[in-house]
Design a protein around this motif. Structure first.
Motif, PDB file in Angstrom:
ATOM      1  N   ARG A   1      36.735  43.207  34.138  1.00  0.00           N
ATOM      2  CA  ARG A   1      35.549  42.886  34.913  1.00  0.00           C
ATOM      3  C   ARG A   1      35.957  42.094  36.154  1.00  0.00           C
ATOM      4  NH1 ARG A   1      35.087  38.422  31.251  1.00  0.00           N
ATOM      5  NH2 ARG A   1      34.592  36.481  32.348  1.00  0.00           N
ATOM      6  N   CYS A   2      35.130  42.102  37.149  1.00  0.00           N
ATOM      7  CA  CYS A   2      35.452  41.465  38.435  1.00  0.00           C
ATOM      8  C   CYS A   2      34.963  40.028  38.425  1.00  0.00           C
ATOM      9  CB  CYS A   2      34.821  42.244  39.591  1.00  0.00           C
ATOM     10  SG  CYS A   2      35.441  43.919  39.755  1.00  0.00           S
ATOM     11  N   ASP A   3      35.838  39.102  38.057  1.00  0.00           N
ATOM     12  CA  ASP A   3      35.456  37.691  38.071  1.00  0.00           C
ATOM     13  C   ASP A   3      35.504  37.179  39.497  1.00  0.00           C
ATOM     14  OD1 ASP A   3      37.360  37.698  35.222  1.00  0.00           O
ATOM     15  OD2 ASP A   3      35.240  37.143  35.186  1.00  0.00           O
ATOM     16  N   ALA A   4      34.690  36.190  39.773  1.00  0.00           N
ATOM     17  CA  ALA A   4      34.680  35.610  41.112  1.00  0.00           C
ATOM     18  C   ALA A   4      35.946  34.786  41.346  1.00  0.00           C
ATOM     19  CB  ALA A   4      33.443  34.703  41.280  1.00  0.00           C
ATOM     20  N   VAL A   5      36.327  34.693  42.617  1.00  0.00           N
ATOM     21  CA  VAL A   5      37.455  33.877  42.984  1.00  0.00           C
ATOM     22  C   VAL A   5      37.139  32.405  42.723  1.00  0.00           C
ATOM     23  CG1 VAL A   5      38.881  33.085  44.901  1.00  0.00           C
ATOM     24  CG2 VAL A   5      38.310  35.485  44.710  1.00  0.00           C
TER      25      VAL A   5
ATOM     26  N   ALA B   1      44.397  31.396  46.133  1.00  0.00           N
ATOM     27  CA  ALA B   1      43.995  32.739  45.708  1.00  0.00           C
ATOM     28  C   ALA B   1      44.176  33.766  46.819  1.00  0.00           C
ATOM     29  CB  ALA B   1      42.537  32.722  45.239  1.00  0.00           C
ATOM     30  N   GLN B   2      43.972  33.364  48.069  1.00  0.00           N
ATOM     31  CA  GLN B   2      44.124  34.318  49.169  1.00  0.00           C
ATOM     32  C   GLN B   2      45.577  34.713  49.355  1.00  0.00           C
ATOM     33  OE1 GLN B   2      41.461  35.762  50.868  1.00  0.00           O
ATOM     34  NE2 GLN B   2      43.122  37.130  51.435  1.00  0.00           N
TER      35      GLN B   2
ATOM     36  N   MET C   1      40.262  35.020  39.577  1.00  0.00           N
ATOM     37  CA  MET C   1      41.373  35.256  40.500  1.00  0.00           C
ATOM     38  C   MET C   1      42.147  33.967  40.766  1.00  0.00           C
ATOM     39  SD  MET C   1      41.407  38.427  41.027  1.00  0.00           S
ATOM     40  CE  MET C   1      40.308  39.835  40.838  1.00  0.00           C
ATOM     41  N   THR C   2      41.431  32.869  40.840  1.00  0.00           N
ATOM     42  CA  THR C   2      42.104  31.580  41.054  1.00  0.00           C
ATOM     43  C   THR C   2      42.986  31.227  39.865  1.00  0.00           C
ATOM     44  OG1 THR C   2      40.270  30.803  42.436  1.00  0.00           O
ATOM     45  CG2 THR C   2      41.740  29.127  41.513  1.00  0.00           C
TER      46      THR C   2
END
Length: 295
Positions: free
Chosen positions: A291-295, A266-267, A254-255
């Motif tokens: 896939r859900c990558d971490a922030v 990112a927020q 996300m970043t």
């Protein structure tokens, strides 16, 4: 409480009683303030500012009066938000009575250099106590962008629309009057290519207008005629379009997506994405097989 916009110039000042929490954001042409003031007595204000001032007073006032150079306007028990357009460099005195002890209002200060000579002449007299749902919605929406990195660009675009709306309000131009004349195709391509190549960076109207070889006002009008949206909205939509493309691909956190699409955090990216699409970036990624990558 004494607040001075230009403390080095005693010609301009603001004197207002009560305690206030003020949030401020600014662009080259516009300064937006959201004020939440507390006072157990009527608020009395005296100020003189170098900018054109547009106040939006929330509903919740029993009465207020505004005196601009001896011209007094009174407003009693407004049912909705009301506006006061106050000319630059005039002394303003006001007295405000709220239903309780809280006085909520927003102020858009528009730089004089941003206005054409005809606009400056048109806005030399005050207009107090008018309602306008378009201005109310736009000013409230702009306040919601105050923590977004694209705020300066959004503010410039809104300032152009605001001046046009006020001009129409004062009878200089009929509401809904069409504007014609877009950018030449070659210049439009130069501008959109520049946006695509710099999508991850801060982009200003000054830059885009220079590429098109036009003034900021001419460019903003011509671009909207060509694309059907303001430059700020176009850039915002393109950034979210790029984000959707990246979210559908593996390997980007996300970043990564936030920075690649021009968001400083990112927020901020997540908030803007959800506000525009109704989904969080994670929900969008899940819905599109990523896939859900971490922030």
């Amino acid at each position: 409480m004494v607040i001075s916009r230009e403390p080095e110039n005693p010609e301009f000042y603001r004197h207002v009683n009560g305690k206030a929490h003020v949030s401020i954001r600014a662009s080259p042409s516009l300064r937006l303030e959201k004020v939440d003031r507390v006072s157990d007595e009527p608020v009395v204000a005296r100020y003189r500012q170098p900018c054109l001032s547009l106040f939006m007073f929330d509903a919740g006032y029993r009465h207020f009066s505004v005196d601009v150079a001896g011209e007094v306007s009174n407003v009693s028990r407004p049912q909705r938000s009301v506006f006061a357009l106050l000319p630059a460099a005039e002394e303003v005195r006001g007295e405000f009575h709220a239903v309780g002890d809280r006085f909520r209002y927003s102020i858009a200060y528009i730089e004089i250099d941003f206005l054409s000579a005809s606009d400056r002449a048109l806005f030399e007299r005050p207009l107090v106590g008018f309602e306008d749902t378009t201005l109310q919605w736009g000013m409230s929406e702009l306040g919601g962008w105050s923590h977004d990195p694209t705020f300066p660009l959004m503010a410039e675009g809104w300032a152009l629309q605001c001046v046009a709306r006020l001009r129409a309000k004062l009878g200089d131009r009929k509401p809904g009057e069409a504007r014609s004349g877009g950018l030449a195709p070659a210049r439009l391509k130069m501008v959109t290519d520049y946006i695509e190549h710099r999508i991850q960076e801060s982009i200003t109207l000054h830059e885009l207008a220079a590429i098109a070889g036009l003034s900021i006002r001419q460019f903003a009008r011509s671009f909207q005629a060509s694309k059907g949206k303001t430059p700020a909205r176009y850039i915002h939509d393109r950034r979210l379009g790029r984000a959707r493309e990246m979210l559908a691909m593996p390997g980007f956190s996300m970043t990564d997506v936030a920075y690649a699409c021009g968001f400083s955090h990112a927020q901020h990216f997540s908030n803007s994405f959800q506000r525009s699409t109704g989904m969080t970036p994670t929900e969008f990624r899940q819905a599109n097989g990523g896939r859900c990558d971490a922030v």
